[in-house]
Design an enzyme around this catalytic site. Structure first.
Site, short mmCIF file in Angstrom:
data_model
loop_
_atom_site.label_atom_id
_atom_site.label_comp_id
_atom_site.label_asym_id
_atom_site.label_seq_id
_atom_site.Cartn_x
_atom_site.Cartn_y
_atom_site.Cartn_z
N GLU A 92 1.76 42.25 -1.35
CA GLU A 92 2.25 40.93 -0.96
C GLU A 92 1.26 39.83 -1.34
OE1 GLU A 92 4.89 42.38 2.88
OE2 GLU A 92 3.08 41.21 3.24
N CYS A 105 -2.76 33.22 -1.33
CA CYS A 105 -3.52 34.32 -0.72
C CYS A 105 -3.16 35.59 -1.48
CB CYS A 105 -3.14 34.39 0.76
SG CYS A 105 -4.00 35.68 1.64
N CYS A 112 -5.82 49.51 2.36
CA CYS A 112 -7.24 49.23 2.52
C CYS A 112 -7.92 50.46 3.13
CB CYS A 112 -7.42 48.02 3.44
SG CYS A 112 -9.13 47.45 3.55
N CYS A 116 -10.03 48.41 9.81
CA CYS A 116 -10.32 47.51 10.92
C CYS A 116 -9.20 47.66 11.94
CB CYS A 116 -10.40 46.06 10.43
SG CYS A 116 -11.69 45.82 9.18
N CYS A 119 -6.11 45.15 12.22
CA CYS A 119 -5.43 44.70 10.99
C CYS A 119 -4.33 45.66 10.57
CB CYS A 119 -6.47 44.55 9.88
SG CYS A 119 -5.77 44.02 8.32
N GLY A 160 -6.30 44.37 1.36
CA GLY A 160 -7.42 45.03 0.69
C GLY A 160 -8.75 44.35 0.88
N GLU A 161 -9.80 45.05 0.46
CA GLU A 161 -11.17 44.53 0.54
C GLU A 161 -11.64 44.28 -0.89
OE1 GLU A 161 -13.58 43.44 2.61
OE2 GLU A 161 -14.78 43.33 0.78
N SER A 192 -13.12 36.77 0.39
CA SER A 192 -13.38 37.10 1.78
C SER A 192 -13.68 38.59 1.92
CB SER A 192 -12.16 36.73 2.63
OG SER A 192 -12.38 37.07 3.97
N SER A 215 -15.55 38.07 7.22
CA SER A 215 -14.78 38.30 8.45
C SER A 215 -15.71 38.95 9.45
CB SER A 215 -13.58 39.20 8.16
OG SER A 215 -12.75 38.57 7.21
N LEU A 216 -16.28 38.15 10.31
CA LEU A 216 -17.36 38.62 11.18
C LEU A 216 -16.78 39.24 12.47
CD1 LEU A 216 -20.44 38.69 11.29
CD2 LEU A 216 -20.36 36.52 12.52
N ASN A 217 -16.05 38.44 13.18
CA ASN A 217 -15.24 38.89 14.32
C ASN A 217 -16.00 39.31 15.58
OD1 ASN A 217 -13.11 38.33 12.66
ND2 ASN A 217 -12.78 40.43 12.05
N ASN A 291 -3.29 37.18 15.68
CA ASN A 291 -1.83 37.28 15.54
C ASN A 291 -1.38 38.63 16.06
OD1 ASN A 291 -1.15 34.78 14.18
ND2 ASN A 291 -2.37 35.58 12.48
N CYS A 334 -2.23 35.84 8.87
CA CYS A 334 -3.41 36.69 8.70
C CYS A 334 -3.21 38.03 9.37
CB CYS A 334 -4.64 36.05 9.34
SG CYS A 334 -5.16 34.55 8.57
N1 SAH Z 1 -10.93 42.59 3.58
C1 SAH Z 1 -11.18 41.19 3.48
C2 SAH Z 1 -9.95 40.45 3.02
C3 SAH Z 1 -8.78 40.51 3.98
S1 SAH Z 1 -8.75 38.99 4.77
C4 SAH Z 1 -11.72 40.66 4.79
O1 SAH Z 1 -11.74 41.41 5.75
O2 SAH Z 1 -12.17 39.52 4.85
C5 SAH Z 1 -7.88 39.26 6.12
C6 SAH Z 1 -8.36 38.30 7.20
O3 SAH Z 1 -7.39 38.35 8.22
C7 SAH Z 1 -9.69 38.74 7.80
O4 SAH Z 1 -10.47 37.61 8.09
C8 SAH Z 1 -9.26 39.42 9.08
O5 SAH Z 1 -10.28 39.37 10.03
C9 SAH Z 1 -8.03 38.62 9.44
N2 SAH Z 1 -7.07 39.34 10.27
C10 SAH Z 1 -6.69 40.63 10.17
N3 SAH Z 1 -5.78 40.93 11.10
C11 SAH Z 1 -5.56 39.79 11.80
C12 SAH Z 1 -4.71 39.45 12.87
N4 SAH Z 1 -3.89 40.33 13.41
N5 SAH Z 1 -4.74 38.18 13.34
C13 SAH Z 1 -5.54 37.25 12.77
N6 SAH Z 1 -6.35 37.51 11.74
C14 SAH Z 1 -6.36 38.77 11.27
#
Ligand code: SAH
Length: 343
Positions: A92, A105, A112, A116, A119, A160-161, A192, A215-217, A291, A334
């Protein structure tokens, strides 16, 4: 003989290919114009090439051509495309109009490996890396759909990463920004990563001009180990060192993405930790309220909790943006992208 995919070549490589095939050098530019400017993938339709060259190309070359399976438009104008690849897998892309900007995007893998926990893409597992041609073609296809025929910004934040598919991603970046038929300006591309630290160092060597997001989180290793297993390999200290080494042009900052999840990473203490961590390198912070989806039991914090969290960071002098994901009604927000046609 393996046929070469001409959508995976830079202008220099196309020229080499054409010369090796014994053709006139100017043919390379003609072909690239069809591929990248006109969005034509079929050699038979490249009418300024001789018939004999067209049939020769059919024998020695190919062109990636994503097949649009579904496109969905959100109430807010966001468009999501589901593409079928040659081997029947799906990816997608999401096109997000925002004032004068038209941001795409882009996905870099089918699924992937990183798993995580929050995700959806990770939940479905990993199928394969995308080729450079498949990454670039998402931009070409989206241009054809964008108002004004232009994609102004590209974010490698789809499925994907990107740093786990390093070679093809960097090749795709070179093609997108090739001065011959540039699809998008290098300063308008953001990569990212979930935190593949050695990949960040490699990127610094091979394509440092791209904007970087991480994507630190969470800034707690124990929580991150559980939430993002890549952290067990490259813990926060290692990640921070790679980020701090990344050569930033003057004024440029690294974007910290922080998906904020109720009860997991949204406490005042979490905000205090992020406040300290974000000083380890020039940064700005995007807070992304989680989300929700059926498959995963995490929840979105209240607006008040998000604002409180942001206030703590702001009081520390950080630039903070609360990002409302676009396209949530079409599962384009996201973390909502997934690899099957079931969407
Ligand atoms: N693998 C890379 C590229 C994917 S980006 C990365 O991790 O950065 C996907 C982004 O969406 C990341 O910042 C991730 O933290 C965010 N993400 C994944 N699931 C999400 C969700 N359910 N709600 C909001 N953001 C989410």
């Amino acid at each position: 003989m393996n046929r070469i995919d001409l959508k995976q070549l830079t202008s220099g490589q196309t020229l080499d290919f054409i010369k090796k095939a014994g053709e006139k050098p100017f043919r390379a530019g003609q072909i690239r114009k069809w591929l990248f400017e006109n969005g034509v993938s079929d050699f038979n339709k490249m009418t300024n090439l001789s018939k004999s060259l067209r049939s020769r190309l059919n024998e020695i070359a190919t062109v990636t051509d994503l097949k649009e399976e579904i496109s969905l438009e959100s109430e807010d104008g966001t468009l999501k495309f589901l593409y079928r690849l040659d081997d029947g897998l799906f990816i997608e892309s999401v096109l997000i109009p925002d004032g004068k900007r038209m941001t795409l995007c882009v996905s870099t893998q089918v699924g992937c490996k990183l798993n995580c926990r929050f995700c959806l893409t990770g939940l479905a597992g990993f199928k394969r890396d995308l080729t450079a041609g498949e990454i670039v073609d998402q931009v070409i296809k989206a241009r054809g759909k964008a108002d004004g025929g232009r994609v102004t910004n590209v974010v490698l934040m789809g499925m994907g990463e990107p740093l786990d598919n390093f070679k093809n991603t960097v090749q795709a970046l070179k093609i997108m920004t090739d001065p011959d038929f540039r699809l998008v300006g290098v300063r308008k591309i953001t990569l990212s990563t979930a935190g593949v630290a050695p990949g960040i160092d490699l990127l610094a060597q091979e394509f440092p001009k791209v904007k970087l997001a991480v994507s630190l989180n969470t800034c707690d290793d124990a929580v991150r180990d559980d939430m993002m297993p890549i952290n067990r390999k490259y813990p926060l200290k290692t990640l921070a060192s790679s980020l701090a080494r990344f050569p930033l042009p003057k004024g440029r900052r690294i974007t910290i993405e922080y998906v904020i999840i109720s009860g997991i990473n949204d406490s005042d203490e979490d905000a205090e930790k992020l406040k300290r961590f974000a000083f380890k390198f020039p940064s700005k912070i995007n807070l992304i309220p989680y989300n929700e989806c059926q498959e995963i039991s995490y929840a979105r914090p209240s607006r008040r909790a998000v604002e409180r969290f942001a206030d703590i960071l702001i009081s520390g002098g950080h630039s903070v943006f609360i990002r409302e994901s676009r396209g949530s009604d079409i599962m384009a927000a996201c973390g909502q992208l997934r690899k099957t046609a079931k969407t």
